[in-house]
Scaffold this active site. Structure first.
Site, mmCIF file in Angstrom:
data_model
loop_
_atom_site.group_PDB
_atom_site.id
_atom_site.type_symbol
_atom_site.label_atom_id
_atom_site.label_comp_id
_atom_site.label_asym_id
_atom_site.label_seq_id
_atom_site.Cartn_x
_atom_site.Cartn_y
_atom_site.Cartn_z
ATOM 1 N N LYS A 46 0.953 -1.104 -0.025
ATOM 2 C CA LYS A 46 -0.043 -0.013 0.024
ATOM 3 C C LYS A 46 0.933 1.077 -0.062
ATOM 4 C CE LYS A 46 -4.240 -1.912 2.298
ATOM 5 N NZ LYS A 46 -5.066 -1.642 3.512
ATOM 6 N N HIS B 141 -7.269 -13.477 3.056
ATOM 7 C CA HIS B 141 -6.971 -12.507 3.960
ATOM 8 C C HIS B 141 -6.591 -13.259 5.392
ATOM 9 C CE1 HIS B 141 -5.981 -8.295 5.227
ATOM 10 N NE2 HIS B 141 -6.573 -8.604 6.241
ATOM 11 N N ARG C 66 -2.888 -14.481 5.496
ATOM 12 C CA ARG C 66 -2.104 -13.293 5.796
ATOM 13 C C ARG C 66 -2.114 -13.142 7.455
ATOM 14 N NH1 ARG C 66 0.286 -8.241 4.545
ATOM 15 N NH2 ARG C 66 -0.463 -6.472 5.647
ATOM 16 N N HIS D 269 3.132 -2.953 7.440
ATOM 17 C CA HIS D 269 2.312 -1.821 8.378
ATOM 18 C C HIS D 269 3.155 -0.510 8.423
ATOM 19 C CE1 HIS D 269 -0.324 -5.187 9.835
ATOM 20 N NE2 HIS D 269 -0.778 -4.869 8.617
#
Length: 302
Positions: free
Chosen positions: A182, A248, A251, A274
């Protein structure tokens, strides 16, 4: 006109003109009754039309703080603020009261749900069960490689499906994978030999060039996330694995199992990509006992 009379008028409008369900009318009535009770103490008397006209954002923030102090959760407070907004906007239309109190005020953010981890046994069984639901051995091998990569490296499904063939680490090449996460943030994720072996097997039947998608759809394009999710859904049902087994969840299982095995939160943060450690703490469902154990084992004064 008293606040109670205004509330009864508004609830009547909801029921008769807007044809709201009895459940909705009852819920809004409870929420606004809480507001009237708060304002009676906050303003020193029962509120009336002039009181609502004089309300400011600070008054509503005080109301939300009082509800939090009474034990109301985030979802409850967000719902009550929505009811207050609707009521004040109706006052503006029906009685000419400017809804200044709701200008710029935002409700509490709902707590993000945390996906449940699979057991290590189920997380490892999912890739091995692809043969049960895929008639085409090539597609079964593709799905096995994808699911193994998700669990073995903790990738988001979008990150895995964005990879091209040239990105894949193989047994004879790099032991790490460059992932674009991201915010266009690149990270390096180590890849276990067992994961590289499954990727090697898939690449031997892949059939595309270096710039082709690593995970191909049945027609040769990039694999669609919905197709991958369906393959996992079919696989978990064939194997009797719980319904929360999703891409997900693999993960999440990657991070949770690393934490249970003694990995530190900072390393897991880097592997997951993150931006902040607090995100990793929520993601991995770290409880106070685990945090205390990590502190006792790492702090110089422990």
């Amino acid at each position: 006109m008293t606040g109670l009379a205004l509330l009864r008028e508004w609830l009547d409008v909801l029921a008769r003109e807007r044809r709201a369900s009895p459940h909705t009318v009852e819920a809004y009535g409870r929420d606004l009754s809480d507001l009237l009770g708060f304002l009676t103490g906050h303003l020193g008397g029962e509120p009336d039309l002039a009181s609502f006209a004089a309300l400011r954002p600070a008054d509503l923030r005080a109301f939300l703080a009082a509800r939090a102090g009474a034990g109301a959760g985030r979802a409850t407070r967000a719902r009550q603020l929505a009811a207050v907004r609707s009521f004040l906007r109706w006052l503006a239309r029906a009685h000419g009261v400017e809804p200044l109190a709701i200008a710029g005020i935002t409700g509490p953010r709902p707590k993000q749900p945390i996906p449940r981890a699979l057991s290590p046994k189920d997380a490892m069984a999912l890739p091995e069960g692809t043969d049960l639901v895929q008639d085409d051995p090539r597609l079964a091998l593709r799905d096995r490689a994808l699911f193994t990569l998700l669990y073995g490296c903790g990738l988001r499904i979008a990150e895995a499906l964005a990879l091209n063939r040239r990105d894949a680490p193989t047994l004879g090449g790099d032991a790490a994978l460059r992932v674009m996460g991201k915010g266009a943030k690149e990270r390096l994720v180590p890849v276990l030999p067992a994961v590289r072996a499954v990727l090697d097997a898939w690449l031997r039947v892949h059939g595309g060039g270096a710039e082709a998608p690593l995970f191909l759809g049945a027609r040769g394009g990039r694999l669609d996330p919905a197709v991958a999710q369906k393959a996992m859904r079919d696989g978990r049902r064939a194997l009797g694995i719980p319904e929360h087994a999703t891409p997900h969840a693999l993960r999440h299982s990657f991070a949770t199992h690393l934490l249970a095995g003694g990995a530190d939160l900072r390393s897991i943060q880097e592997l997951l990509g993150h931006a902040s450690l607090s995100t990793t703490q929520r993601y991995t469902s770290v409880d106070e006992a685990q945090l205390l154990k990590a502190w006792e084992g790492a702090h110089p004064r422990s």
